[in-house]
Design a protein around this motif. Sequence first.
Motif, PDB file in Angstrom:
ATOM      1  N   TRP A  82      33.016  12.821  53.881  1.00 21.49           N
ATOM      2  CA  TRP A  82      32.103  12.190  52.934  1.00 21.49           C
ATOM      3  C   TRP A  82      32.170  12.864  51.584  1.00 21.49           C
ATOM      4  O   TRP A  82      32.539  14.034  51.480  1.00 21.49           O
ATOM      5  CB  TRP A  82      30.660  12.211  53.449  1.00 21.49           C
ATOM      6  N   ILE A  83      31.853  12.083  50.570  1.00 24.85           N
ATOM      7  CA  ILE A  83      31.690  12.632  49.225  1.00 24.85           C
ATOM      8  C   ILE A  83      30.360  12.123  48.674  1.00 24.85           C
ATOM      9  O   ILE A  83      29.892  11.039  49.035  1.00 24.85           O
ATOM     10  CB  ILE A  83      32.837  12.243  48.266  1.00 24.85           C
ATOM     11  N   TYR A  84      29.736  12.938  47.811  1.00 24.52           N
ATOM     12  CA  TYR A  84      28.519  12.538  47.126  1.00 24.52           C
ATOM     13  C   TYR A  84      28.863  12.431  45.647  1.00 24.52           C
ATOM     14  O   TYR A  84      29.314  13.384  45.032  1.00 24.52           O
ATOM     15  CB  TYR A  84      27.406  13.558  47.349  1.00 24.52           C
ATOM     16  N   LYS A  85      28.666  11.228  45.086  1.00 24.49           N
ATOM     17  CA  LYS A  85      29.156  10.917  43.758  1.00 24.49           C
ATOM     18  C   LYS A  85      28.071  11.085  42.687  1.00 24.49           C
ATOM     19  O   LYS A  85      26.886  11.158  42.992  1.00 24.49           O
ATOM     20  CB  LYS A  85      29.700   9.481  43.741  1.00 24.49           C
ATOM     21  N   THR A  86      28.506  11.116  41.452  1.00 26.68           N
ATOM     22  CA  THR A  86      27.584  11.329  40.340  1.00 26.68           C
ATOM     23  C   THR A  86      26.580  10.199  40.176  1.00 26.68           C
ATOM     24  O   THR A  86      25.533  10.379  39.551  1.00 26.68           O
ATOM     25  CB  THR A  86      28.365  11.497  39.023  1.00 26.68           C
ATOM     26  N   ASP A  87      26.878   9.006  40.705  1.00 26.52           N
ATOM     27  CA  ASP A  87      25.916   7.899  40.626  1.00 26.52           C
ATOM     28  C   ASP A  87      24.951   7.904  41.811  1.00 26.52           C
ATOM     29  O   ASP A  87      24.292   6.912  42.092  1.00 26.52           O
ATOM     30  CB  ASP A  87      26.636   6.554  40.542  1.00 26.52           C
TER      31      ASP A  87
END
Length: 299
Positions: A82-87
């Motif tokens: 998983w990645i957590y994005k700036t949006d």
Amino acid sequence: TLPSTITKINKEAFTTCISLKYVIMKNITTDITIEADSKVFDENSELKLYTVKDYPSNTTLCGMTPERVIMEYGNDTETIEWIYKTDKTLFIYGIGQMKEYSETATKTWNTKKEECEHIEIDENIETITKQSFKDFIKVQDIRIPTTVKTIGEYILRGCIALGQIIVTNGNGNYSSDANGVLYHTSLKTLLQYPLGKQTITEYSIPSGVEIIEEYAFEKAQHLTSIIIENEVTTLKDYSFQTITTLKTVRIGNTVKTIGTYVFTYCSSLESFTVVENNENYKSIDGVLFDKDVKIVYSY
């Protein structure tokens, strides 16, 4: 996801990878050598390159402009990351089944439960395990792909800002409607109502639904009236509890089973109305009883 050891990408390394949607460089912080005029492929203009590292605005890698969108990242299993994005989007990708966690051992992405606003699950994920996104209090929407075959219990319990559940068309096991409500594909079981839906105050259970799942409406704080008619037969335990705005409930003639704690903590509730030809329940002066008026179900 490119391995952290990568130092060079050869020209046309990804050419003809037509189904590829993302190239993720989450743990690469060193410079990468890109062969001149490299392109991933020309056919897919939707391809995106996600990175942790900042690149100059005129940089192109593999024919793409890097998007510095990854704030945090992690693994759920050996095949799911998983990645957590700036949006404020939690993007989960990989293959197979999410990891089963115990009541005390939480998901690695739970560090984002008080700030995440969007959840996107990529294709090839097959199982969303129990309580995967429980108490993500700011999440507004979740996208579930066609490949998901199994959804565990209470995955969205306590998601009080949730306004939309979107299941991709073509999923053979689950579906969602125009109001963002989650069902089994047969539409006979309503699994989860979007608790933060602000545009609906009076809700009528749709035709075809027979079972309301546990916690399906718990804490849906914008509902004032619920109509449980059509083909509904079963209200499972806790299904409507803690709706503090709820004032009226109408129960049709098909309801046969009302579980425990179904309407507990509905502190504004004023009255129940049960249709006269219901064979199992009865209302008197707005109070819910069994048909023989021997059991008080809810006052």
